[in-house]
Design an enzyme around this catalytic site. Sequence first.
Site, PDB file in Angstrom:
ATOM      1  N   ASP A 102      -3.955   5.921   6.240  1.00  0.00           N
ATOM      2  CA  ASP A 102      -4.473   7.186   6.741  1.00  0.00           C
ATOM      3  C   ASP A 102      -5.462   6.861   7.865  1.00  0.00           C
ATOM      4  OD1 ASP A 102      -4.841   9.989   6.638  1.00  0.00           O
ATOM      5  OD2 ASP A 102      -6.485   9.803   5.230  1.00  0.00           O
ATOM      6  N   ARG A 152       0.937  12.121  -9.485  1.00  0.00           N
ATOM      7  CA  ARG A 152       1.435  10.760  -9.228  1.00  0.00           C
ATOM      8  C   ARG A 152       2.848  10.560  -9.761  1.00  0.00           C
ATOM      9  NH1 ARG A 152      -2.786   7.463  -7.339  1.00  0.00           N
ATOM     10  NH2 ARG A 152      -4.824   7.807  -8.300  1.00  0.00           N
ATOM     11  N   PHE A 165      -1.188  16.449   3.739  1.00  0.00           N
ATOM     12  CA  PHE A 165      -1.582  15.765   2.504  1.00  0.00           C
ATOM     13  C   PHE A 165      -0.379  15.703   1.564  1.00  0.00           C
ATOM     14  CE2 PHE A 165      -3.588  14.660  -1.418  1.00  0.00           C
ATOM     15  CZ  PHE A 165      -4.548  13.740  -1.003  1.00  0.00           C
ATOM     16  N   GLU A 221       0.849  -1.197   0.000  1.00  0.00           N
ATOM     17  CA  GLU A 221       0.000   0.000   0.000  1.00  0.00           C
ATOM     18  C   GLU A 221       0.883   1.245   0.000  1.00  0.00           C
ATOM     19  OE1 GLU A 221      -2.473   1.539  -0.811  1.00  0.00           O
ATOM     20  OE2 GLU A 221      -4.072   1.190   0.629  1.00  0.00           O
ATOM     21  N   ASP A 222       0.346   2.339  -0.501  1.00  0.00           N
ATOM     22  CA  ASP A 222       1.100   3.585  -0.515  1.00  0.00           C
ATOM     23  C   ASP A 222       1.093   4.278   0.845  1.00  0.00           C
ATOM     24  OD1 ASP A 222      -1.625   4.147  -0.658  1.00  0.00           O
ATOM     25  OD2 ASP A 222      -1.490   5.506  -2.364  1.00  0.00           O
TER      26      ASP A 222
HETATM   27  P1  IMP Z   1      -7.710   5.163   4.485  1.00  0.00           P
HETATM   28  O1  IMP Z   1      -6.507   4.657   5.240  1.00  0.00           O
HETATM   29  O2  IMP Z   1      -8.816   4.157   4.354  1.00  0.00           O
HETATM   30  O3  IMP Z   1      -8.186   6.468   5.050  1.00  0.00           O
HETATM   31  O4  IMP Z   1      -7.341   5.510   2.989  1.00  0.00           O
HETATM   32  C1  IMP Z   1      -6.088   5.419   2.497  1.00  0.00           C
HETATM   33  C2  IMP Z   1      -6.121   5.923   1.073  1.00  0.00           C
HETATM   34  O5  IMP Z   1      -6.436   7.325   1.047  1.00  0.00           O
HETATM   35  C3  IMP Z   1      -4.751   5.784   0.479  1.00  0.00           C
HETATM   36  O6  IMP Z   1      -4.580   4.556  -0.183  1.00  0.00           O
HETATM   37  C4  IMP Z   1      -4.691   6.965  -0.464  1.00  0.00           C
HETATM   38  O7  IMP Z   1      -5.252   6.628  -1.709  1.00  0.00           O
HETATM   39  C5  IMP Z   1      -5.571   8.007   0.173  1.00  0.00           C
HETATM   40  N1  IMP Z   1      -4.768   8.982   0.945  1.00  0.00           N
HETATM   41  C6  IMP Z   1      -4.729   9.161   2.267  1.00  0.00           C
HETATM   42  N2  IMP Z   1      -3.894  10.149   2.626  1.00  0.00           N
HETATM   43  C7  IMP Z   1      -3.348  10.597   1.477  1.00  0.00           C
HETATM   44  C8  IMP Z   1      -2.385  11.639   1.177  1.00  0.00           C
HETATM   45  O8  IMP Z   1      -1.817  12.326   2.040  1.00  0.00           O
HETATM   46  N3  IMP Z   1      -2.104  11.813  -0.141  1.00  0.00           N
HETATM   47  C9  IMP Z   1      -2.670  11.074  -1.131  1.00  0.00           C
HETATM   48  N4  IMP Z   1      -3.572  10.104  -0.897  1.00  0.00           N
HETATM   49  C10 IMP Z   1      -3.916   9.875   0.401  1.00  0.00           C
HETATM   50 MG    MG Z   2      -4.604   4.606  -2.653  1.00  0.00          MG
END
Ligand code: IMP
Ligand code: MG
Length: 178
Positions: free
Chosen positions: A102, A164, A151, A98-99
């Site tokens: 959050d 990206r 962000f 995963e990238d």
């Molecule tokens: P969560 O953990 O379910 O809130 O969602 C994670 C996803 O939200 C990640 O895979 C990203 O696609 C997106 N995301 C969360 N924070 C960022 C950020 O700082 N920059 C870009 N995408 C983000």
């Molecule tokens: Mg993502």
Amino acid sequence: MQKDIKYVLMTEDEIKSAVERLSEKINNDFAGEPVLALIILKGSMFFASDLLKKLTMPVTIDFMKATSYGHDSKSSGNINILLDTSLDLAGLNVLIIEDIIDSGNTLSKLKSLLAKRNPKCIKLCTLLDKPERRESEINADYTGKIIPNEFVVGYGLDFAERYRNLPYIGVLDEKVYS
Ligand code: IMP
Ligand code: MG
């Protein structure tokens, strides 16, 4: 694009060292056992392609795409699988790539969904982690960098599908989204 970046959070060299460190740990932990790498699209595309080239065990690769919806983080049902793996996970070592984590909502739901398919294990590798924002309880087994609640974009991460292809990770200037 550069003018929209407030400051660089991870340079190309810092990303490279993080990938190196993570791959060494993963190689060590799996000790040659085969791994199925599940790349979560689209944000982890560059990270996964750099990381996977450094893994030394037999690796198979597949892609998934998911979004979580609603704020009911306690429910494991609120996940939208836009692309699923067609592989049978039974008995496999699954490594989710995963990238960024959050709120953790998407991954915690995705992980419980995958767990129902009887893999041997599920490990989670994330390039970035924003623990301040966590809503669902989830921890990565491998983390590149813990970052503040900002962000970020670049190296796969987007804002409205842009940025990206930046080679580094930068904090997006608030003026872009305010
Ligand atoms: P969560 O953990 O379910 O809130 O969602 C994670 C996803 O939200 C990640 O895979 C990203 O696609 C997106 N995301 C969360 N924070 C960022 C950020 O700082 N920059 C870009 N995408 C983000
Ligand atoms: Mg993502």
